[in-house]
Every structure is written in C-alpha cells, then in structure tokens.
Design a protein around this motif. Structure first.
Motif, PDB file in Angstrom:
ATOM      1  N   ILE A 129       0.838  -1.205   0.000  1.00 14.68           N
ATOM      2  CA  ILE A 129       0.000   0.000   0.000  1.00 14.68           C
ATOM      3  C   ILE A 129       0.870   1.250   0.000  1.00 14.68           C
ATOM      4  CG2 ILE A 129      -1.663   1.351   1.348  1.00 14.68           C
ATOM      5  CD1 ILE A 129      -2.773  -1.339   2.371  1.00 14.68           C
ATOM      6  N   ASP A 130       1.855   1.274   0.883  1.00 17.91           N
ATOM      7  CA  ASP A 130       2.714   2.458   0.992  1.00 17.91           C
ATOM      8  C   ASP A 130       3.464   2.718  -0.308  1.00 17.91           C
ATOM      9  OD1 ASP A 130       1.937   2.975   3.576  1.00 17.91           O
ATOM     10  OD2 ASP A 130       3.636   1.920   4.496  1.00 17.91           O
ATOM     11  N   GLN A 131       3.952   1.654  -0.931  1.00 18.52           N
ATOM     12  CA  GLN A 131       4.679   1.813  -2.186  1.00 18.52           C
ATOM     13  C   GLN A 131       3.766   2.385  -3.271  1.00 18.52           C
ATOM     14  OE1 GLN A 131       5.390  -1.471  -5.033  1.00 18.52           O
ATOM     15  NE2 GLN A 131       7.533  -1.328  -4.361  1.00 18.52           N
ATOM     16  N   ALA A 132       2.580   1.842  -3.384  1.00 21.54           N
ATOM     17  CA  ALA A 132       1.632   2.308  -4.397  1.00 21.54           C
ATOM     18  C   ALA A 132       1.257   3.772  -4.171  1.00 21.54           C
ATOM     19  CB  ALA A 132       0.385   1.440  -4.379  1.00 21.54           C
ATOM     20  N   ALA A 162      -6.507   0.552  -2.358  1.00 15.99           N
ATOM     21  CA  ALA A 162      -7.095  -0.465  -1.489  1.00 15.99           C
ATOM     22  C   ALA A 162      -6.486  -1.817  -1.842  1.00 15.99           C
ATOM     23  CB  ALA A 162      -8.609  -0.510  -1.687  1.00 15.99           C
ATOM     24  N   GLU A 163      -5.939  -2.476  -0.853  1.00 15.14           N
ATOM     25  CA  GLU A 163      -5.345  -3.801  -1.061  1.00 15.14           C
ATOM     26  C   GLU A 163      -6.458  -4.841  -1.112  1.00 15.14           C
ATOM     27  OE1 GLU A 163      -1.787  -5.222   1.311  1.00 15.14           O
ATOM     28  OE2 GLU A 163      -3.324  -6.617   2.003  1.00 15.14           O
ATOM     29  N   TYR A 241      -9.625 -15.071   5.529  1.00 12.65           N
ATOM     30  CA  TYR A 241      -9.280 -13.878   4.756  1.00 12.65           C
ATOM     31  C   TYR A 241      -7.835 -14.075   4.334  1.00 12.65           C
ATOM     32  CZ  TYR A 241      -8.994  -9.056   3.200  1.00 12.65           C
ATOM     33  OH  TYR A 241      -8.855  -7.927   2.424  1.00 12.65           O
ATOM     34  N   ASN A 242      -7.641 -14.253   3.029  1.00 13.39           N
ATOM     35  CA  ASN A 242      -6.333 -14.643   2.492  1.00 13.39           C
ATOM     36  C   ASN A 242      -5.631 -13.448   1.850  1.00 13.39           C
ATOM     37  OD1 ASN A 242      -6.956 -17.789   2.605  1.00 13.39           O
ATOM     38  ND2 ASN A 242      -8.711 -16.805   1.625  1.00 13.39           N
ATOM     39  N   LYS A 243      -4.474 -13.090   2.354  1.00 10.98           N
ATOM     40  CA  LYS A 243      -3.746 -11.921   1.849  1.00 10.98           C
ATOM     41  C   LYS A 243      -2.995 -12.268   0.554  1.00 10.98           C
ATOM     42  CE  LYS A 243      -3.144  -9.284   6.103  1.00 10.98           C
ATOM     43  NZ  LYS A 243      -2.156  -8.534   6.914  1.00 10.98           N
ATOM     44  N   TYR A 248      -3.926  -3.781  -6.202  1.00  6.20           N
ATOM     45  CA  TYR A 248      -4.026  -2.581  -5.362  1.00  6.20           C
ATOM     46  C   TYR A 248      -4.846  -1.566  -6.158  1.00  6.20           C
ATOM     47  CZ  TYR A 248      -0.552  -4.458  -2.165  1.00  6.20           C
ATOM     48  OH  TYR A 248       0.110  -5.250  -1.250  1.00  6.20           O
ATOM     49  N   LEU A 249      -6.068  -1.349  -5.715  1.00  8.60           N
ATOM     50  CA  LEU A 249      -7.029  -0.535  -6.461  1.00  8.60           C
ATOM     51  C   LEU A 249      -6.925   0.937  -6.067  1.00  8.60           C
ATOM     52  CD1 LEU A 249      -9.565  -0.438  -8.344  1.00  8.60           C
ATOM     53  CD2 LEU A 249     -10.933  -0.791  -6.264  1.00  8.60           C
TER      54      LEU A 249
END
Length: 343
Positions: A129-132, A162-163, A241-243, A248-249
């Motif tokens: 998220i931070d990179q995006a 949003a991941e 809930y599978n990461k 990344y929207l």
C-alpha cells in the motif's frame, strides 16, 4: 411679504437638499448592504459509493470542512455517501457532462473513458500500500491525472489504494488452492485474467449478491479490501481472509472541469489546497482502518492467511504480459511504474 417668500424659498430649498443628501446616504448604505448580502455562495455535491465510516467519506467530509473554512463560507460541499447519487459509472458520466460536481471513485470505472487506466488492473503491479501511494503521489500519478481534463474531468488527487485480498470458505496457502476456486471479482479484464491464470473460476455476480452466494456455497469467495470485508459483513459468512494481494485498487477525487473552470483563480486554489490536505487525511485513515479490520476479523473468528506470494506472482506473469499488449503504450507505462517503485 417679499422677505417672507424669500425665507420660505430658502427653507424649502434646504429641506429638498437635505432630502437628497439623506436619500444618497441611504442608497450608499443599501448598496453596501446589498453588496455584502449578494456575495454568491457556491454549492457543490460530492458523491461516492462507500459507507459513512469509510476512508472515502472521512476524506470527503474533511475536504468539505477545509473548503468552507478557507473560502470563509462562500464555497460549500455536501457529501452523499453510499451511492445516494448513483453508482460510480453514473456519477463519472454526470461529472463529465457537468450535471454533477464531484465524485470519489475507484480507478476501474474510468477505464472505458481512459484506456491507459487499465494498467492498474495488471496483477502484482505494486508490492505494498505504501509503495503504491508513494508512486501515485509522484510524477507517475500526475501523468494519469493529466489525462483527465480532455475528458471533462479534473483530478484533484489520489486517495489511498485499497489492497484487495480473497475472503473465502476455505484457506488459500498456495496457488493450487486456487484451482477451480469460484471467486467473485470485478469484471475488469485484468481481474478476470489474473484469477484465471491462478486456476480460479472468476464468477460474474452483482456485489450485493455475494454475501448470500457465499453463505449458500454458490461461490467459494470474493475479493475486497479488509475494511470493506468488515463493513459489508462478509466477516459473518467467511472463515478465511487470504492476503493474496493480487491487486491494489487506486481511488481518485475528481471534479467536473466545467464547474472548476467557472470558479475564480482564488477559488480554484482553495479547492486544490483543500483536496491535497484532505486526501492525506484519507490515506492515514485507511491505514488505521486496515489494521483495525484485520483485528476485528480475528476477533470474529476469521483466520488470516498469509501465503508465500512468489508462486502467485510467477503464475500471473503471462496474464500480466498479455494485458500489457492490450493497453495503449502498456509496456512503457508498466516500465515507468516499475522505475518509480525503486526511487
């Protein structure tokens, strides 16, 4: 008698002159008050599709507050969450035509208007998220915002990506767990092809039908961000809930170009400054909401699975390359993003 007439004439003249002066003063006073009261208040409507406790709404409310404060009440924004003004496609169309003022939207609904935006559907485009968010806050993000004005839109900036991970009735530890896995994803080509490359069966379905379909076993799961997973109650019908972090929207705050062009330079500056501050508030809020959603999911008995993503990334390489050939200047856009990630 002559003296009397002369005196009367003087008195009458004085009265008339005084009346004129008083009338003039009255006109000046009324004019000032009229000018003060006639200061035009500009009212805007801002719509989005998420819940009142979402990062979309937190950002939008902050934006409205900042704009009203900086404009001294001459610009007011009313926020309409939860699709009160329509879905994202409808709202985007309204903003383009000028029949609507502002919208917070995910990137995907913009793809029909700007084909280059499909680059964000490429699987595993970002690593976090931070990179995006960092990439979209720089020159890469500016490039995509600059594509909007020719379509009647003004991009005020990017909100947090949003991941999107997979919630499901069974765990996903490795790629083989995805084989024949019936998953509801957005019907954007990049999403469908990515999950097909993982061996899954992307299943078309309205988002509103996913809860019941998962409960009845019609689908094995769906993809969404942790905060939406909790807010939309999927936590009640999902064991896992599978990461998988396939996508990344991005989300954007957009304004009608017609409405922006009608503002004074000073008003435009207020809009731009306020949006920048508010978007950062939304980004910070999303990070907290993400962590809290994972915590809540665990408390509700949902198991959080963190698979090794290396084989997932390898499995989607062909889909990635195929998608790039379908996007205008796809390889160049992809390389620009990869370069920005390393800075």
């Amino acid at each position: 008698m002559k003296m009397y007439k002369k005196l009367c004439s003087i008195l009458i003249g004085s009265v008339l002159m005084l009346g004129t002066v008083l009338t003039g003063c009255s006109n000046i006073t009324n004019g000032a008050e009229s000018g003060k009261n006639s200061t035009k208040v500009v009212n805007f409507k801002l719509g989005h599709t998420l819940a009142p406790d979402s990062h979309y709404n937190v950002m939008a409310k902050e934006f409205a507050k900042l704009v009203e404060k900086k404009s001294k009440g001459t610009i007011k924004i009313t926020v309409f969450p939860q699709s009160q003004l329509g879905g994202e496609v409808k709202m985007i169309q309204g903003v383009r035509s000028g029949s609507m003022d502002m919208v917070v939207t995910a990137q995907a609904p913009l793809e029909n208007t700007i084909k280059e935006y499909s680059i964000f559907d490429v699987p595993y485009l970002f690593d976090s998220i931070d990179q995006a968010n960092k990439v979209l806050a720089g020159e890469v993000g500016k490039k995509y915002l600059d594509m909007l004005p020719q379509h009647g839109l003004v991009g005020l900036g990017f909100l947090s990506v949003a991941e999107r991970n997979v919630f499901s009735s069974k765990p996903i530890h490795k790629v083989t767990d995805m084989h024949k896995f019936k998953v509801r994803v957005m019907q954007a080509p990049g999403y469908v092809k990515a999950y097909e490359s993982l061996g899954a069966q992307p299943t078309p379905m309205a988002y509103s039908e996913v809860y019941l379909s998962l409960q009845q076993g019609v689908v094995d799961g769906g993809d969404t961000s942790p905060d939406q997973f909790v807010m939309d109650k999927f936590v009640e019908v999902s064991k896992y809930y599978n990461k998988t972090k396939v996508h990344y929207l991005p989300a954007l705050l957009i304004m009608s170009k017609k409405k922006m062009d009608a503002l004074t330079p000073e008003q435009q500056k207020i809009i731009q400054e306020s949006s920048k501050e508010a978007l950062q508030v939304g980004i910070d809020y999303y990070k907290k909401a993400y962590d809290e959603a994972i915590k809540t999911s665990k408390q509700k008995g949902v198991k959080i699975i963190e698979p090794d993503l290396s084989e997932f990334k390898k499995a989607t390489e062909k889909a990635q390359n195929d998608l790039l050939t379908e996007i205008p200047n796809g390889k160049k856009l992809f390389d620009e993003i990869q370069s920005a990630k390393s800075k």
